[in-house]
Write a protein that holds these residues in place. Structure first.
Motif, PDB file in Angstrom:
ATOM      1  N   LYS A   6      -4.827  -8.353  -1.075  1.00  0.00           N
ATOM      2  CA  LYS A   6      -4.171  -7.017  -0.604  1.00  0.00           C
ATOM      3  C   LYS A   6      -3.979  -7.182   1.282  1.00  0.00           C
ATOM      4  O   LYS A   6      -4.683  -7.832   1.790  1.00  0.00           O
ATOM      5  CB  LYS A   6      -5.421  -5.920  -0.491  1.00  0.00           C
ATOM      6  CG  LYS A   6      -5.785  -5.761  -2.097  1.00  0.00           C
ATOM      7  CD  LYS A   6      -6.710  -4.703  -2.340  1.00  0.00           C
ATOM      8  CE  LYS A   6      -7.125  -4.267  -3.807  1.00  0.00           C
ATOM      9  NZ  LYS A   6      -8.162  -3.260  -3.982  1.00  0.00           N
ATOM     10  N   LYS A  65       2.621   1.066  -1.350  1.00  0.00           N
ATOM     11  CA  LYS A  65       1.446   0.512  -1.877  1.00  0.00           C
ATOM     12  C   LYS A  65       0.623  -0.415  -0.955  1.00  0.00           C
ATOM     13  O   LYS A  65      -0.411  -0.799  -1.163  1.00  0.00           O
ATOM     14  CB  LYS A  65       1.825  -0.562  -2.985  1.00  0.00           C
ATOM     15  CG  LYS A  65       2.663   0.154  -4.183  1.00  0.00           C
ATOM     16  CD  LYS A  65       3.057  -0.929  -5.131  1.00  0.00           C
ATOM     17  CE  LYS A  65       3.752  -0.336  -6.527  1.00  0.00           C
ATOM     18  NZ  LYS A  65       4.077  -1.598  -7.471  1.00  0.00           N
ATOM     19  N   GLU A  66       1.256  -0.301   0.382  1.00  0.00           N
ATOM     20  CA  GLU A  66       0.470  -1.259   1.344  1.00  0.00           C
ATOM     21  C   GLU A  66      -0.510  -0.140   1.882  1.00  0.00           C
ATOM     22  O   GLU A  66      -0.001   0.968   2.348  1.00  0.00           O
ATOM     23  CB  GLU A  66       1.495  -1.688   2.404  1.00  0.00           C
ATOM     24  CG  GLU A  66       2.360  -2.769   1.714  1.00  0.00           C
ATOM     25  CD  GLU A  66       3.249  -3.295   2.707  1.00  0.00           C
ATOM     26  OE1 GLU A  66       3.274  -4.619   3.230  1.00  0.00           O
ATOM     27  OE2 GLU A  66       4.270  -2.510   3.268  1.00  0.00           O
ATOM     28  N   HIS A  67      -1.543  -0.659   2.441  1.00  0.00           N
ATOM     29  CA  HIS A  67      -2.642   0.033   3.358  1.00  0.00           C
ATOM     30  C   HIS A  67      -2.521  -0.185   4.721  1.00  0.00           C
ATOM     31  O   HIS A  67      -2.253  -1.006   5.370  1.00  0.00           O
ATOM     32  CB  HIS A  67      -4.119  -0.380   2.773  1.00  0.00           C
ATOM     33  CG  HIS A  67      -4.305  -0.434   1.393  1.00  0.00           C
ATOM     34  ND1 HIS A  67      -4.082  -0.835   0.225  1.00  0.00           N
ATOM     35  CD2 HIS A  67      -5.326   0.735   0.965  1.00  0.00           C
ATOM     36  CE1 HIS A  67      -4.700  -0.485  -0.834  1.00  0.00           C
ATOM     37  NE2 HIS A  67      -5.401   0.570  -0.512  1.00  0.00           N
ATOM     38  N   TRP A  97      -9.500   8.876   5.072  1.00  0.00           N
ATOM     39  CA  TRP A  97      -8.153   8.279   4.656  1.00  0.00           C
ATOM     40  C   TRP A  97      -7.712   9.203   3.686  1.00  0.00           C
ATOM     41  O   TRP A  97      -8.401  10.171   3.093  1.00  0.00           O
ATOM     42  CB  TRP A  97      -8.258   7.011   3.998  1.00  0.00           C
ATOM     43  CG  TRP A  97      -9.324   6.889   2.935  1.00  0.00           C
ATOM     44  CD1 TRP A  97      -9.323   7.089   1.525  1.00  0.00           C
ATOM     45  CD2 TRP A  97     -10.787   6.174   3.132  1.00  0.00           C
ATOM     46  NE1 TRP A  97     -10.415   6.725   0.929  1.00  0.00           N
ATOM     47  CE2 TRP A  97     -11.360   6.182   1.871  1.00  0.00           C
ATOM     48  CE3 TRP A  97     -11.347   5.766   4.198  1.00  0.00           C
ATOM     49  CZ2 TRP A  97     -12.522   5.804   1.687  1.00  0.00           C
ATOM     50  CZ3 TRP A  97     -12.914   5.196   3.759  1.00  0.00           C
ATOM     51  CH2 TRP A  97     -13.340   5.385   2.587  1.00  0.00           C
ATOM     52  N   LYS A 100      -3.195   5.574   0.592  1.00  0.00           N
ATOM     53  CA  LYS A 100      -3.291   4.313   1.460  1.00  0.00           C
ATOM     54  C   LYS A 100      -3.199   4.317   2.915  1.00  0.00           C
ATOM     55  O   LYS A 100      -2.710   3.530   3.461  1.00  0.00           O
ATOM     56  CB  LYS A 100      -2.360   3.355   0.669  1.00  0.00           C
ATOM     57  CG  LYS A 100      -2.822   2.892  -0.685  1.00  0.00           C
ATOM     58  CD  LYS A 100      -1.591   2.117  -1.347  1.00  0.00           C
ATOM     59  CE  LYS A 100      -2.159   1.641  -2.672  1.00  0.00           C
ATOM     60  NZ  LYS A 100      -2.592   2.678  -3.833  1.00  0.00           N
ATOM     61  N   LEU A 231      -9.498   0.123   0.735  1.00  0.00           N
ATOM     62  CA  LEU A 231      -8.809  -0.572  -0.120  1.00  0.00           C
ATOM     63  C   LEU A 231      -8.725  -0.644  -1.650  1.00  0.00           C
ATOM     64  O   LEU A 231      -7.822  -1.110  -2.243  1.00  0.00           O
ATOM     65  CB  LEU A 231      -8.997  -2.104   0.435  1.00  0.00           C
ATOM     66  CG  LEU A 231      -8.895  -2.290   1.791  1.00  0.00           C
ATOM     67  CD1 LEU A 231      -9.709  -3.735   2.195  1.00  0.00           C
ATOM     68  CD2 LEU A 231      -7.293  -2.269   2.113  1.00  0.00           C
TER      69      LEU A 231
END
Length: 233
Positions: A6, A65-67, A97, A100, A231
């Motif tokens: 990830k 989709k990226e954290h 959070w 994401k 994550l």
């Protein structure tokens, strides 16, 4: 079957860059032992550290989709984190959070002496130790303010945990233990003024040291207790 990696982007400003780098170092440490995962699984996260300007320049190309984890309370961070759910908040430290996007912050208020004692005890639970500073308050115009508080010299290193050999140093700031004494500079500056200036410097050193300790502690706490859950989202 190959391991799925990830991607995590840590966004910071110049003031919090060292803590983003610290988290990157923790993530890259091979600290899992005997099947027990510490923080996140070794080799499962690809980390990049961006300054605010890098985030602004690349924001349009970022996939949903990226954290992304925002450090501190910069203008960029505030614009991105105001709606996030706080997952942990204690002793002026917090992380949380939504989807994401995550945040990690320390507020600007100095801890009371009682809360600071509690903070030090909390750090011990994570096998993270800092040299304690002496926080003293005085009343001025009905409000509590910091008096000239002593700051320890070198900080002690603390292990991240039994499964990790990572050392965590608080970055000590040297300070004398008492007020300036003796000479009046050229007979112009009174001793009282010199002492007052020293206490002002000492106050700033104390606040910087405690804030540094808080940032290092919440970085470890999120790594251990919260990062894996974030994550997974």
């Amino acid at each position: 079957m190959s391991k799925v990696t990830k991607k995590l982007i840590l966004v910071c400003d110049e003031k919090t860059e060292q803590y983003a780098n610290f988290l990157r170092q923790l993530i890259s440490t091979n600290d899992d032992k005997d099947g027990e995962i510490v923080g996140v699984e070794d080799g499962s996260v690809d980390v990049a550290v961006w300054l605010d300007k890098d985030y602004v320049a690349n924001k349009a190309q970022l996939s949903s989709k990226e954290h992304v984890l925002f450090f501190g309370d910069s203008k960029i961070s505030r614009s991105e984190t105001s709606s996030m759910k706080v997952k942990y908040e204690k002793y002026g430290m917090r992380y949380g959070w939504l989807g994401k996007r995550a945040m990690l912050q320390v507020n600007k208020d100095l801890l009371t002496p009682e809360d600071y004692d509690g903070f030090i005890e909390l750090c011990k639970k994570y096998e993270t130790e800092f040299e304690k500073v002496s926080i003293k308050y005085l009343k001025k115009n009905g409000k509590a303010q910091i008096a000239g508080a002593g700051v320890g010299g070198a900080a002690t290193g603390g292990a991240l945990g039994a499964a990790s050999a990572t050392s965590i140093a608080a970055g000590g700031i040297g300070a004398a233990s008492g007020l300036f004494a003796g000479a009046v500079l050229g007979g112009i500056i009174p001793i009282v003024a010199i002492a007052g200036a020293y206490q002002g410097i000492n106050k700033i050193q104390t606040m910087k040291t405690v804030r540094d300790q808080q940032y290092r502690a919440i970085t470890v706490i999120m790594y251990i207790d919260g990062l894996s859950e974030f994550l997974e989202g």
